[in-house]
Enzyme design. Structure first.
Site, PDB file in Angstrom:
ATOM      1  N   GLY A   1      -6.693  -2.009   8.703  1.00 38.16           N
ATOM      2  CA  GLY A   1      -5.678  -2.744   7.933  1.00 38.16           C
ATOM      3  C   GLY A   1      -4.310  -2.182   8.262  1.00 38.16           C
TER       4      GLY A   1
ATOM      5  N   ARG B   1     -10.422   6.274  -0.258  1.00 43.74           N
ATOM      6  CA  ARG B   1     -10.771   6.640  -1.627  1.00 43.74           C
ATOM      7  C   ARG B   1     -12.032   7.505  -1.562  1.00 43.74           C
ATOM      8  NH1 ARG B   1      -6.347   5.520  -2.909  1.00 43.74           N
ATOM      9  NH2 ARG B   1      -5.622   3.983  -4.432  1.00 43.74           N
TER      10      ARG B   1
ATOM     11  N   GLU C   1     -11.082  13.422  -8.796  1.00 36.91           N
ATOM     12  CA  GLU C   1      -9.796  14.048  -8.456  1.00 36.91           C
ATOM     13  C   GLU C   1      -9.186  14.578  -9.736  1.00 36.91           C
ATOM     14  OE1 GLU C   1      -7.395  11.298  -6.220  1.00 36.91           O
ATOM     15  OE2 GLU C   1      -8.802  11.270  -4.559  1.00 36.91           O
TER      16      GLU C   1
ATOM     17  N   HIS D   1      -4.830  14.468  -2.376  1.00 40.41           N
ATOM     18  CA  HIS D   1      -4.385  13.063  -2.399  1.00 40.41           C
ATOM     19  C   HIS D   1      -2.858  12.950  -2.215  1.00 40.41           C
ATOM     20  CE1 HIS D   1      -5.600   8.828  -3.997  1.00 40.41           C
ATOM     21  NE2 HIS D   1      -4.600   8.726  -3.129  1.00 40.41           N
TER      22      HIS D   1
HETATM   23  P1  NDP Z   1      -5.262  -3.092   3.802  1.00 37.28           P
HETATM   24  O1  NDP Z   1      -5.693  -4.111   2.818  1.00 37.28           O
HETATM   25  O2  NDP Z   1      -4.216  -3.430   4.788  1.00 37.28           O
HETATM   26  O3  NDP Z   1      -6.515  -2.549   4.603  1.00 37.28           O
HETATM   27  C1  NDP Z   1      -7.758  -2.408   4.003  1.00 37.28           C
HETATM   28  C2  NDP Z   1      -8.787  -2.444   5.072  1.00 37.28           C
HETATM   29  O4  NDP Z   1     -10.060  -2.303   4.424  1.00 37.28           O
HETATM   30  C3  NDP Z   1      -8.809  -3.764   5.844  1.00 37.28           C
HETATM   31  O5  NDP Z   1      -8.656  -3.466   7.197  1.00 37.28           O
HETATM   32  C4  NDP Z   1     -10.189  -4.311   5.597  1.00 37.28           C
HETATM   33  O6  NDP Z   1     -10.692  -4.785   6.801  1.00 37.28           O
HETATM   34  C5  NDP Z   1     -10.956  -3.046   5.210  1.00 37.28           C
HETATM   35  N1  NDP Z   1     -12.187  -3.396   4.516  1.00 37.28           N
HETATM   36  C6  NDP Z   1     -12.336  -4.116   3.400  1.00 37.28           C
HETATM   37  N2  NDP Z   1     -13.643  -4.277   3.130  1.00 37.28           N
HETATM   38  C7  NDP Z   1     -14.302  -3.633   4.104  1.00 37.28           C
HETATM   39  C8  NDP Z   1     -15.662  -3.429   4.391  1.00 37.28           C
HETATM   40  N3  NDP Z   1     -16.606  -3.938   3.594  1.00 37.28           N
HETATM   41  N4  NDP Z   1     -15.992  -2.685   5.475  1.00 37.28           N
HETATM   42  C9  NDP Z   1     -15.023  -2.166   6.267  1.00 37.28           C
HETATM   43  N5  NDP Z   1     -13.726  -2.345   6.058  1.00 37.28           N
HETATM   44  C10 NDP Z   1     -13.372  -3.069   4.992  1.00 37.28           C
HETATM   45  O7  NDP Z   1      -4.824  -1.813   2.929  1.00 37.28           O
HETATM   46  P2  NDP Z   1      -3.972  -0.556   3.380  1.00 37.28           P
HETATM   47  O8  NDP Z   1      -4.243  -0.246   4.802  1.00 37.28           O
HETATM   48  O9  NDP Z   1      -2.580  -0.732   2.961  1.00 37.28           O
HETATM   49  O10 NDP Z   1      -4.635   0.572   2.449  1.00 37.28           O
HETATM   50  C11 NDP Z   1      -6.000   0.894   2.601  1.00 37.28           C
HETATM   51  C12 NDP Z   1      -6.447   1.851   1.527  1.00 37.28           C
HETATM   52  O11 NDP Z   1      -5.913   3.137   1.750  1.00 37.28           O
HETATM   53  C13 NDP Z   1      -6.010   1.522   0.106  1.00 37.28           C
HETATM   54  O12 NDP Z   1      -6.872   0.555  -0.480  1.00 37.28           O
HETATM   55  C14 NDP Z   1      -6.097   2.850  -0.584  1.00 37.28           C
HETATM   56  O13 NDP Z   1      -7.378   3.007  -1.149  1.00 37.28           O
HETATM   57  C15 NDP Z   1      -5.923   3.859   0.531  1.00 37.28           C
HETATM   58  N6  NDP Z   1      -4.674   4.610   0.448  1.00 37.28           N
HETATM   59  C16 NDP Z   1      -4.732   5.982   0.324  1.00 37.28           C
HETATM   60  C17 NDP Z   1      -3.580   6.730   0.311  1.00 37.28           C
HETATM   61  C18 NDP Z   1      -3.625   8.209   0.170  1.00 37.28           C
HETATM   62  O14 NDP Z   1      -2.712   8.765  -0.401  1.00 37.28           O
HETATM   63  N7  NDP Z   1      -4.627   8.875   0.710  1.00 37.28           N
HETATM   64  C19 NDP Z   1      -2.245   6.100   0.379  1.00 37.28           C
HETATM   65  C20 NDP Z   1      -2.309   4.675   0.504  1.00 37.28           C
HETATM   66  C21 NDP Z   1      -3.488   3.971   0.546  1.00 37.28           C
HETATM   67  P3  NDP Z   1     -11.225  -6.281   6.929  1.00 37.28           P
HETATM   68  O15 NDP Z   1     -10.371  -7.130   6.045  1.00 37.28           O
HETATM   69  O16 NDP Z   1     -11.131  -6.584   8.351  1.00 37.28           O
HETATM   70  O17 NDP Z   1     -12.615  -6.159   6.451  1.00 37.28           O
HETATM   71  C1  DGY Z   2      -2.306   4.302  -2.952  1.00 41.21           C
HETATM   72  O1  DGY Z   2      -1.155   3.840  -2.952  1.00 41.21           O
HETATM   73  O2  DGY Z   2      -3.320   3.609  -3.110  1.00 41.21           O
HETATM   74  C2  DGY Z   2      -2.439   5.772  -2.705  1.00 41.21           C
HETATM   75  O3  DGY Z   2      -3.691   6.239  -2.918  1.00 41.21           O
HETATM   76  C3  DGY Z   2      -1.366   6.617  -3.291  1.00 41.21           C
HETATM   77  O4  DGY Z   2      -0.179   6.324  -2.675  1.00 41.21           O
END
Ligand code: NDP
Ligand code: DGY
Length: 321
Positions: free
Chosen positions: A156, A238, A267, A286
């Site tokens: 994503g 997550r 967490e 995190h």
């Molecule tokens: P996006 O919605 O752009 O990306 C999410 C991805 O998850 C998509 O590529 C989607 O792929 C994939 N996905 C969904 N369902 C499945 C599945 N069943 N199997 C495999 N892949 C799947 O979100 P972001 O990239 O903006 O953020 C992703 C996640 O990162 C957030 O939901 C959050 O939980 C986490 N995050 C963590 C942070 C941290 O501080 N560590 C900070 C920000 C975000 P497709 O649609 O092709 O299936």
């Molecule tokens: C999010 O935005 O989902 C992260 O986990 C914290 O920035």
């Protein structure tokens, strides 16, 4: 209109809300999470709720808020902490913070990958405790990206930003898996493969998918058993995507080489958790999006989302569900 904010947030967001003059804000004025009872009390009669990923927004909270509630704005891109079906049923709009944290999170993921694969935390400890006796050819060796195969689960916004950053390290193959192939993957020569192929052929497995019922517990015993013994596992999505007992077994038995986690269940991870006894597991608290500027922009965006929800106008980032 009445708004409840569940934590201290960067001033950039507070300023926007106070200058707008459309709502009376009450704030859980602490850096620590709002106790459940205070959340239920604070949200009573609110038209708007600005929450964090650590607040469980379920039926009980929605009931406590009551029929005034028009908008929930979360200071996160992840929305797995909210009961989306219930929210939809009640016609409440939801704002979130995609894009603005993509670069910071991808950068942190690369830092965690390198720190884990090249054993930086272990090296730092050895320098401090006198374990560094001399330059030793066989000491503190790890794994490099050059010529490697990297597998990204969930290409994503953040997954793609990670791939873009890793490619210049000399990555030979970039695999990805998800629900569908993505045309934009061509930019990083991404190969869309079944999850099993990704898991068994990758030297680095990076998890950046959303937490959903399908991805919950995705990285389990079966998953780790298919990985190479020399493979590095990184999760910045997550904690619940990973079965941590199975990860512990995989790391302690040598089934996989090492793991870097920015997210865990729960967490914070208790300090006596078995994963923290392992030298080959690097755990961060995190901090994916934790740069000063990113958090300021997240606060601004979540304040503007909230105001738009209160006023019934277009939101800068509305979650469509
Ligand atoms: P996006 O919605 O752009 O990306 C999410 C991805 O998850 C998509 O590529 C989607 O792929 C994939 N996905 C969904 N369902 C499945 C599945 N069943 N199997 C495999 N892949 C799947 O979100 P972001 O990239 O903006 O953020 C992703 C996640 O990162 C957030 O939901 C959050 O939980 C986490 N995050 C963590 C942070 C941290 O501080 N560590 C900070 C920000 C975000 P497709 O649609 O092709 O299936
Ligand atoms: C999010 O935005 O989902 C992260 O986990 C914290 O920035």
């Amino acid at each position: 209109m009445k708004v409840f904010i569940t934590r201290r947030i960067p001033q950039e967001g507070m300023k926007i809300l106070s200058q707008a003059g459309v709502c009376k804000v009450s704030l859980w004025d602490s850096d620590e999470p709002v106790p459940r009872a205070e959340l239920l009390k604070g949200v009573e009669g609110a038209h708007g709720l600005l929450c964090l990923l650590s607040d469980k927004i379920d039926t009980e909270v929605l009931d406590a808020a009551g029929p005034n509630l028009k908008v929930i704005s979360t200071l996160s891109v992840g929305f797995d902490h909210m009961a989306m079906d219930e929210i939809k049923k009640r016609g409440v709009r939801v704002g979130y913070t995609p894009d603005v944290l993509t670069d910071a999170t991808a950068e942190l993921t690369v830092a965690l990958l390198l720190a884990t694969a090249r054993r930086l935390p272990e090296g730092v400890v050895e320098v401090k405790n006198g374990g560094w006796s001399t330059w030793k050819p066989l000491w503190l060796c790890g794994y490099g990206l050059s010529g490697s195969t990297v597998g990204v689960i969930g290409l994503g916004r953040i997954g793609m930003a990670i791939a873009r950053r890793l490619k210049p390290f000399g990555v030979k193959r970039l695999l990805y898996s998800g629900r569908t192939a993505r045309s934009y993957a061509a930019e990083v020569d991404g190969e869309y493969v079944p999850l099993d192929t990704l898991v068994s052929e990758s030297d680095f497995v990076v998890v950046s998918c959303a937490l959903t019922p399908e991805t919950q517990g995705l990285c389990n015993k079966d998953f780790f058993s298919k990985m190479k013994n020399s493979a590095v596992f990184i999760n910045t999505s997550r904690g619940a995507v990973v079965n941590q007992e199975d990860l512990y077994q995989a790391l302690s038995s040598g089934q996989i080489a090492c793991a870097g986690l920015d997210v865990t269940t729960p967490e914070p991870l208790p300090t006596d958790h078995p994963l923290l006894t392992l030298k080959n597991c690097v755990v961060l608290p995190h901090i994916g999006s934790a740069t000063y500027s990113t958090r300021g922009i997240m606060a601004e965006l979540s304040a503007n989302n909230l105001l738009a929800g209160l006023q019934g106008t277009d939101m800068p980032s509305e979650l469509k569900f």
